[in-house]
Design an enzyme around this catalytic site. Structure first.
Site, PDB file in Angstrom:
ATOM      1  N   ARG A  27      -1.656  -0.758  -8.459  1.00  0.00           N
ATOM      2  CA  ARG A  27      -2.993  -0.262  -8.101  1.00  0.00           C
ATOM      3  C   ARG A  27      -2.951   1.255  -8.223  1.00  0.00           C
ATOM      4  O   ARG A  27      -2.059   1.884  -7.663  1.00  0.00           O
ATOM      5  CB  ARG A  27      -3.346  -0.650  -6.659  1.00  0.00           C
ATOM      6  CG  ARG A  27      -4.653   0.017  -6.182  1.00  0.00           C
ATOM      7  CD  ARG A  27      -4.812  -0.018  -4.676  1.00  0.00           C
ATOM      8  NE  ARG A  27      -4.811  -1.368  -4.169  1.00  0.00           N
ATOM      9  CZ  ARG A  27      -4.338  -1.707  -2.956  1.00  0.00           C
ATOM     10  NH1 ARG A  27      -3.820  -0.786  -2.153  1.00  0.00           N
ATOM     11  NH2 ARG A  27      -4.375  -2.947  -2.559  1.00  0.00           N
ATOM     12  N   ASP A  78       0.858  -1.191   0.000  1.00  0.00           N
ATOM     13  CA  ASP A  78       0.000   0.000   0.000  1.00  0.00           C
ATOM     14  C   ASP A  78       0.891   1.238   0.000  1.00  0.00           C
ATOM     15  O   ASP A  78       2.026   1.196   0.464  1.00  0.00           O
ATOM     16  CB  ASP A  78      -0.864   0.056   1.272  1.00  0.00           C
ATOM     17  CG  ASP A  78      -2.062  -0.887   1.207  1.00  0.00           C
ATOM     18  OD1 ASP A  78      -2.290  -1.517   0.159  1.00  0.00           O
ATOM     19  OD2 ASP A  78      -2.775  -0.980   2.224  1.00  0.00           O
ATOM     20  N   MET A  79       0.365   2.364  -0.506  1.00  0.00           N
ATOM     21  CA  MET A  79       1.139   3.605  -0.472  1.00  0.00           C
ATOM     22  C   MET A  79       0.603   4.484   0.651  1.00  0.00           C
ATOM     23  O   MET A  79      -0.612   4.647   0.777  1.00  0.00           O
ATOM     24  CB  MET A  79       1.051   4.331  -1.817  1.00  0.00           C
ATOM     25  CG  MET A  79       2.076   5.425  -1.966  1.00  0.00           C
ATOM     26  SD  MET A  79       3.797   4.856  -1.828  1.00  0.00           S
ATOM     27  CE  MET A  79       4.145   4.299  -3.500  1.00  0.00           C
ATOM     28  N   LYS A 111      -6.675   7.509  -5.860  1.00  0.00           N
ATOM     29  CA  LYS A 111      -6.536   8.974  -5.860  1.00  0.00           C
ATOM     30  C   LYS A 111      -5.564   9.435  -4.774  1.00  0.00           C
ATOM     31  O   LYS A 111      -4.854  10.418  -4.945  1.00  0.00           O
ATOM     32  CB  LYS A 111      -7.895   9.627  -5.629  1.00  0.00           C
ATOM     33  CG  LYS A 111      -8.848   9.446  -6.808  1.00  0.00           C
ATOM     34  CD  LYS A 111     -10.092  10.299  -6.631  1.00  0.00           C
ATOM     35  CE  LYS A 111     -11.098  10.021  -7.724  1.00  0.00           C
ATOM     36  NZ  LYS A 111     -12.337  10.809  -7.567  1.00  0.00           N
ATOM     37  N   GLY A 112      -5.549   8.730  -3.623  1.00  0.00           N
ATOM     38  CA  GLY A 112      -4.684   9.133  -2.505  1.00  0.00           C
ATOM     39  C   GLY A 112      -5.527   9.578  -1.333  1.00  0.00           C
ATOM     40  O   GLY A 112      -6.484  10.348  -1.507  1.00  0.00           O
ATOM     41  N   ARG A 170     -10.040   7.756   7.969  1.00  0.00           N
ATOM     42  CA  ARG A 170      -9.764   8.165   6.579  1.00  0.00           C
ATOM     43  C   ARG A 170     -10.990   7.959   5.702  1.00  0.00           C
ATOM     44  O   ARG A 170     -11.269   8.719   4.791  1.00  0.00           O
ATOM     45  CB  ARG A 170      -8.558   7.404   6.013  1.00  0.00           C
ATOM     46  CG  ARG A 170      -7.209   7.935   6.492  1.00  0.00           C
ATOM     47  CD  ARG A 170      -6.062   7.506   5.582  1.00  0.00           C
ATOM     48  NE  ARG A 170      -5.865   6.073   5.566  1.00  0.00           N
ATOM     49  CZ  ARG A 170      -5.148   5.388   6.465  1.00  0.00           C
ATOM     50  NH1 ARG A 170      -4.553   6.012   7.451  1.00  0.00           N
ATOM     51  NH2 ARG A 170      -5.023   4.077   6.369  1.00  0.00           N
ATOM     52  N   HIS A 202     -14.164   4.429  -6.252  1.00  0.00           N
ATOM     53  CA  HIS A 202     -15.625   4.262  -6.205  1.00  0.00           C
ATOM     54  C   HIS A 202     -16.290   5.357  -7.004  1.00  0.00           C
ATOM     55  O   HIS A 202     -17.499   5.541  -6.935  1.00  0.00           O
ATOM     56  CB  HIS A 202     -16.117   4.329  -4.755  1.00  0.00           C
ATOM     57  CG  HIS A 202     -15.250   3.580  -3.817  1.00  0.00           C
ATOM     58  ND1 HIS A 202     -14.223   4.181  -3.126  1.00  0.00           N
ATOM     59  CD2 HIS A 202     -15.223   2.278  -3.502  1.00  0.00           C
ATOM     60  CE1 HIS A 202     -13.590   3.281  -2.417  1.00  0.00           C
ATOM     61  NE2 HIS A 202     -14.171   2.112  -2.622  1.00  0.00           N
TER      62      HIS A 202
HETATM   63  P1  FDA Z   1     -13.977  10.065  -4.469  1.00  0.00           P
HETATM   64  O1  FDA Z   1     -13.385  10.337  -3.127  1.00  0.00           O
HETATM   65  O2  FDA Z   1     -14.061  11.171  -5.443  1.00  0.00           O
HETATM   66  O3  FDA Z   1     -15.397   9.431  -4.237  1.00  0.00           O
HETATM   67  C1  FDA Z   1     -16.265   9.131  -5.311  1.00  0.00           C
HETATM   68  C2  FDA Z   1     -17.556   8.548  -4.751  1.00  0.00           C
HETATM   69  O4  FDA Z   1     -17.276   7.289  -4.141  1.00  0.00           O
HETATM   70  C3  FDA Z   1     -18.190   9.371  -3.646  1.00  0.00           C
HETATM   71  O5  FDA Z   1     -19.017  10.371  -4.167  1.00  0.00           O
HETATM   72  C4  FDA Z   1     -18.946   8.313  -2.889  1.00  0.00           C
HETATM   73  O6  FDA Z   1     -20.129   7.966  -3.563  1.00  0.00           O
HETATM   74  C5  FDA Z   1     -18.028   7.123  -2.955  1.00  0.00           C
HETATM   75  N1  FDA Z   1     -17.099   7.085  -1.810  1.00  0.00           N
HETATM   76  C6  FDA Z   1     -15.771   7.337  -1.824  1.00  0.00           C
HETATM   77  N2  FDA Z   1     -15.245   7.173  -0.607  1.00  0.00           N
HETATM   78  C7  FDA Z   1     -16.270   6.831   0.200  1.00  0.00           C
HETATM   79  C8  FDA Z   1     -16.377   6.526   1.583  1.00  0.00           C
HETATM   80  N3  FDA Z   1     -15.319   6.544   2.386  1.00  0.00           N
HETATM   81  N4  FDA Z   1     -17.593   6.200   2.069  1.00  0.00           N
HETATM   82  C9  FDA Z   1     -18.676   6.156   1.276  1.00  0.00           C
HETATM   83  N5  FDA Z   1     -18.641   6.429  -0.045  1.00  0.00           N
HETATM   84  C10 FDA Z   1     -17.462   6.771  -0.575  1.00  0.00           C
HETATM   85  N6  FDA Z   1      -5.194   5.391  -0.758  1.00  0.00           N
HETATM   86  C11 FDA Z   1      -3.868   5.558  -0.517  1.00  0.00           C
HETATM   87  O7  FDA Z   1      -3.431   6.683  -0.297  1.00  0.00           O
HETATM   88  N7  FDA Z   1      -3.043   4.460  -0.513  1.00  0.00           N
HETATM   89  C12 FDA Z   1      -3.478   3.213  -0.782  1.00  0.00           C
HETATM   90  O8  FDA Z   1      -2.683   2.258  -0.783  1.00  0.00           O
HETATM   91  C13 FDA Z   1      -4.873   3.041  -1.064  1.00  0.00           C
HETATM   92  N8  FDA Z   1      -5.382   1.803  -1.344  1.00  0.00           N
HETATM   93  C14 FDA Z   1      -6.682   1.702  -1.790  1.00  0.00           C
HETATM   94  C15 FDA Z   1      -7.181   0.474  -2.212  1.00  0.00           C
HETATM   95  C16 FDA Z   1      -8.442   0.392  -2.784  1.00  0.00           C
HETATM   96  C17 FDA Z   1      -8.942  -0.926  -3.280  1.00  0.00           C
HETATM   97  C18 FDA Z   1      -9.251   1.559  -2.892  1.00  0.00           C
HETATM   98  C19 FDA Z   1     -10.600   1.526  -3.533  1.00  0.00           C
HETATM   99  C20 FDA Z   1      -8.793   2.759  -2.402  1.00  0.00           C
HETATM  100  C21 FDA Z   1      -7.520   2.845  -1.834  1.00  0.00           C
HETATM  101  N9  FDA Z   1      -7.049   4.049  -1.329  1.00  0.00           N
HETATM  102  C22 FDA Z   1      -5.707   4.170  -1.044  1.00  0.00           C
HETATM  103  C23 FDA Z   1      -7.988   5.159  -1.035  1.00  0.00           C
HETATM  104  C24 FDA Z   1      -8.072   6.145  -2.190  1.00  0.00           C
HETATM  105  O9  FDA Z   1      -6.869   6.842  -2.320  1.00  0.00           O
HETATM  106  C25 FDA Z   1      -9.227   7.140  -1.986  1.00  0.00           C
HETATM  107  O10 FDA Z   1      -8.996   7.876  -0.812  1.00  0.00           O
HETATM  108  C26 FDA Z   1     -10.602   6.508  -1.887  1.00  0.00           C
HETATM  109  O11 FDA Z   1     -10.735   5.450  -2.778  1.00  0.00           O
HETATM  110  C27 FDA Z   1     -11.704   7.546  -2.208  1.00  0.00           C
HETATM  111  O12 FDA Z   1     -11.547   8.018  -3.513  1.00  0.00           O
HETATM  112  P2  FDA Z   1     -12.487   7.577  -4.735  1.00  0.00           P
HETATM  113  O13 FDA Z   1     -11.596   7.205  -5.872  1.00  0.00           O
HETATM  114  O14 FDA Z   1     -13.417   6.520  -4.328  1.00  0.00           O
HETATM  115  O15 FDA Z   1     -13.197   8.913  -5.218  1.00  0.00           O
END
Ligand code: FDA
Length: 338
Positions: free
Chosen positions: A210, A158-159, A213-214, A319, A258
């Site tokens: 993977r 993971d990052m 966004k962060g 987070r 998501h």
């Molecule tokens: P965005 O935040 O724009 O959300 C888009 C939509 O998704 C929202 O409008 C909502 O509908 C839904 N959504 C998103 N987050 C939600 C929440 N917490 N609760 C409910 N609904 C939500 N980050 C990192 O820095 N290092 C890492 O190693 C990882 N690893 C990782 C693995 C996997 C499988 C995922 C899916 C995510 C990560 N992340 C991560 C987290 C990532 O960086 C990011 O913070 C989250 O995925 C939220 O961003 P979205 O891309 O979902 O878009």
């Protein structure tokens, strides 16, 4: 849960204050406060003693034990989804804790093999010694990859915060090219300015990546302050890593989001470029957008669900709140339920 029940009052005041901040000053303020709280020891102590907080955190976390994680993975596998399991824990400051975490993850790898579930493992380097001793971290990571290799399994690093990106990518290169572990993968965050350059190198090396966004609080010197730029970067990096050149080099991409717009952009690109659905996968977190996870499987795409488990759930959970401050309503409404 054996933790002592504590008063609901400070929680409610804190949560209501955050909601007021959200509506008065916008989500970015609430997000900043929550990201601060995710690292604050006092807030962690308060929350982890409360069964109420756990009740809400349980929406995002499979449970406390390896057996809980295996059961959740089996349920997701039955729905046609792949899984990656994360034994929660980060920012460990004692060598004994790093070794203990390594041993739990070794146990997890054994259990995955024994039960035959379809699950890889994700680890955080700050859990296995990154902030203690880089040699200890390398040895722990190598021991985990060795075990995973024996069982034909994979481990992704993971990052974490931007200050750890160089250490993480350096370790990835050591493990893969000096120690010969082909079963190691990394993560790239589209909010970092440096990511296109990192991705270019990973494409040349044919890495398993993977893309997300962060999730951390980063200064504007290193990361885009505007979500629109992070999103544009995400689409660009997705296309770079799905390109013909990248796939020919052996790149395998996990599109981890998501965000419907990001998912649609990836679907449009693979449809346009006629990229087969087994050449990449979508990845989402346990408990978030289950509807979209299922819809993508129904459409024939590969979906991997990131399933965290363990007792050290506090920073991960906060987070998740920070990503969507509207989750605070969910938190509050659950406090009233019996
Ligand atoms: P965005 O935040 O724009 O959300 C888009 C939509 O998704 C929202 O409008 C909502 O509908 C839904 N959504 C998103 N987050 C939600 C929440 N917490 N609760 C409910 N609904 C939500 N980050 C990192 O820095 N290092 C890492 O190693 C990882 N690893 C990782 C693995 C996997 C499988 C995922 C899916 C995510 C990560 N992340 C991560 C987290 C990532 O960086 C990011 O913070 C989250 O995925 C939220 O961003 P979205 O891309 O979902 O878009």
């Amino acid at each position: 849960m054996t933790q002592k029940r504590i008063s609901l009052f400070p929680f409610l005041i804190g949560l209501l204050a955050l909601l007021v901040v959200t509506y008065q000053y916008g989500e970015s303020w609430a997000r900043s406060i929550l990201l601060y709280l995710s690292q604050a020891q006092w807030a962690k102590n308060l929350a982890t003693r409360s069964p109420l907080a756990w009740r809400v955190a349980g929406r995002f976390i499979a449970g406390e034990t390896i057996n809980d994680a295996i059961t959740t993975a089996q349920q997701l596998n039955a729905k046609g989804m792949h899984v990656t399991l994360d034994y929660l824990g980060e920012h460990v400051s004692k060598a004994s804790e790093a070794v203990e975490a390594r041993d739990r993850i070794l146990e997890l790898l054994e259990k995955i093999h024994e039960t035959g579930i379809d699950a890889t493992v994700s680890i955080k380097l700050s859990q296995i010694g990154m902030h203690i001793d880089h040699e200890l971290m390398r040895q722990n990571a190598a021991a985990l990859l060795q075990c995973a290799q024996k069982y034909n399994n994979r481990i992704r690093l993971d990052m974490e915060e931007s200050s750890t990106v160089d250490t993480t990518l350096d370790l990835y290169h050591t493990l893969r090219f000096q120690q010969g572990f082909e079963n190691v993968g990394v993560v790239i965050q589209s909010y970092l300015y440096r990511s296109p350059e990192d991705v270019q190198r990973l494409i040349e090396e044919g890495a398993s990546v993977r893309l997300c966004k962060g999730a951390y609080k980063e200064p504007p010197e290193v990361a885009y302050p505007d979500k629109a730029d992070t999103d544009a970067g995400f689409v660009k990096l997705t296309q770079m890593m799905l390109s013909e050149e990248a796939r020919q080099n052996g790149v395998y991409l996990g599109v981890a989001t998501h965000d419907e717009k990001m998912v649609q952009a990836a679907v449009d690109y693979v449809t346009d470029q006629q990229i087969p659905s087994n050449a990449f996968e979508f990845q989402m977190l346990f408990g978030i957008r289950r509807d979209m996870q299922e819809a993508l499987v129904d459409q024939g795409y590969q979906v991997r669900v990131y399933v965290p488990f363990g007792t050290a759930w506090y920073p991960y959970f906060v987070r998740r709140l920070a990503e969507r401050p509207a989750n605070l309503w969910f938190f509050i409404s659950n406090l009233w339920r019996r």
